[in-house]
Write an enzyme that holds these catalytic residues in place. Sequence first.
Site, mmCIF file in Angstrom:
data_model
loop_
_atom_site.group_PDB
_atom_site.id
_atom_site.type_symbol
_atom_site.label_atom_id
_atom_site.label_comp_id
_atom_site.label_asym_id
_atom_site.label_seq_id
_atom_site.Cartn_x
_atom_site.Cartn_y
_atom_site.Cartn_z
ATOM 1 N N ASP A 6 0.850 -1.187 0.000
ATOM 2 C CA ASP A 6 0.000 0.000 0.000
ATOM 3 C C ASP A 6 0.888 1.239 0.000
ATOM 4 O O ASP A 6 1.771 1.379 0.856
ATOM 5 C CB ASP A 6 -0.904 -0.015 1.238
ATOM 6 C CG ASP A 6 -1.934 1.109 1.229
ATOM 7 O OD1 ASP A 6 -1.998 1.854 0.237
ATOM 8 O OD2 ASP A 6 -2.668 1.242 2.230
ATOM 9 N N ASP A 101 -3.529 2.524 -5.451
ATOM 10 C CA ASP A 101 -2.348 2.542 -4.582
ATOM 11 C C ASP A 101 -2.176 1.271 -3.752
ATOM 12 O O ASP A 101 -1.408 1.255 -2.797
ATOM 13 C CB ASP A 101 -2.388 3.760 -3.651
ATOM 14 C CG ASP A 101 -3.597 3.756 -2.719
ATOM 15 O OD1 ASP A 101 -4.498 2.911 -2.918
ATOM 16 O OD2 ASP A 101 -3.650 4.601 -1.805
ATOM 17 N N GLU A 102 -2.866 0.186 -4.128
ATOM 18 C CA GLU A 102 -2.774 -1.065 -3.379
ATOM 19 C C GLU A 102 -2.658 -2.261 -4.320
ATOM 20 O O GLU A 102 -3.273 -2.279 -5.390
ATOM 21 C CB GLU A 102 -4.020 -1.285 -2.520
ATOM 22 C CG GLU A 102 -4.218 -0.321 -1.377
ATOM 23 C CD GLU A 102 -5.523 -0.599 -0.658
ATOM 24 O OE1 GLU A 102 -5.487 -1.137 0.469
ATOM 25 O OE2 GLU A 102 -6.586 -0.298 -1.236
#
Length: 265
Positions: A6, A101-102
């Site tokens: 993350d 973003d993960e």
Amino acid sequence: MIALADCNNFYASCERVFNPGLKNKPVVVLSNNDGCVIARSNEAKALGIKMGEPVFKARNIIEKNNVYVFSTNFALYGDMSSRVMSLLNHMSPEIEIYSIDEAFMNFDGIKDYLKLASKMRRTVKKHTGIPISIGIAKTKTLAKIANHVAKRYTKEGVYVLTGSDKILEYLPVSKIWGIGSRYSRMLNSEGIKTAYDFTQLNEEWVLKKMTIMGLRLQNELKEKSCFSIDTYPPRKKNICTSRSFGVQVRELRRSEEHTSELQSQ
């Protein structure tokens, strides 16, 4: 084992990449029409600026503390995300890009989880400037929790959660991935305060009150994998575009004027 990478404060971190002078400075990023806060650096969080907060409510804090404010730049964020995910993909045998973003990664067969995760963090930071945290556990739900610990409570930015870990005894049930505010309130009203409390519930009760998804979450917390790595996730079924007035509106006339302007855009 499953790992979750993350990006830390992703939008704010992207802005810092192209403006190194923002390091250790409070940074916030606003929604499309600059109405709400959608990203905060750690320094901005420490000042009490809340996620999703209308910017007019945080105006005093922003001005008093010289907080740097940016409008969203999705072209930049999308490009930086592609770079991060490409690097992770080269180092992981199997990857599921979960969001901008993960990413979940399959670490089965990896002998040294910490060594690989640490290498991933260094590589992404070196080539993109984006800091990431990595949580590792036997299931996706536990990997989410491990990432929470890695990001907030470790200097290394990596955490491996095992069956002997006591974190579930302290983690609020509201922090479990997939348990929204409605289920959280219901569980709290039943005296279920922590993730550990949730694991101790009767399975039939969970199934009745929270459907099959609730039961799967409970099993995931018990290290019984129910959600596999999906390298080809389905297309998103819902897309939401929202707007905020940006200022506090108390009069119906002004509300109607702003609504009319938004409809014409």
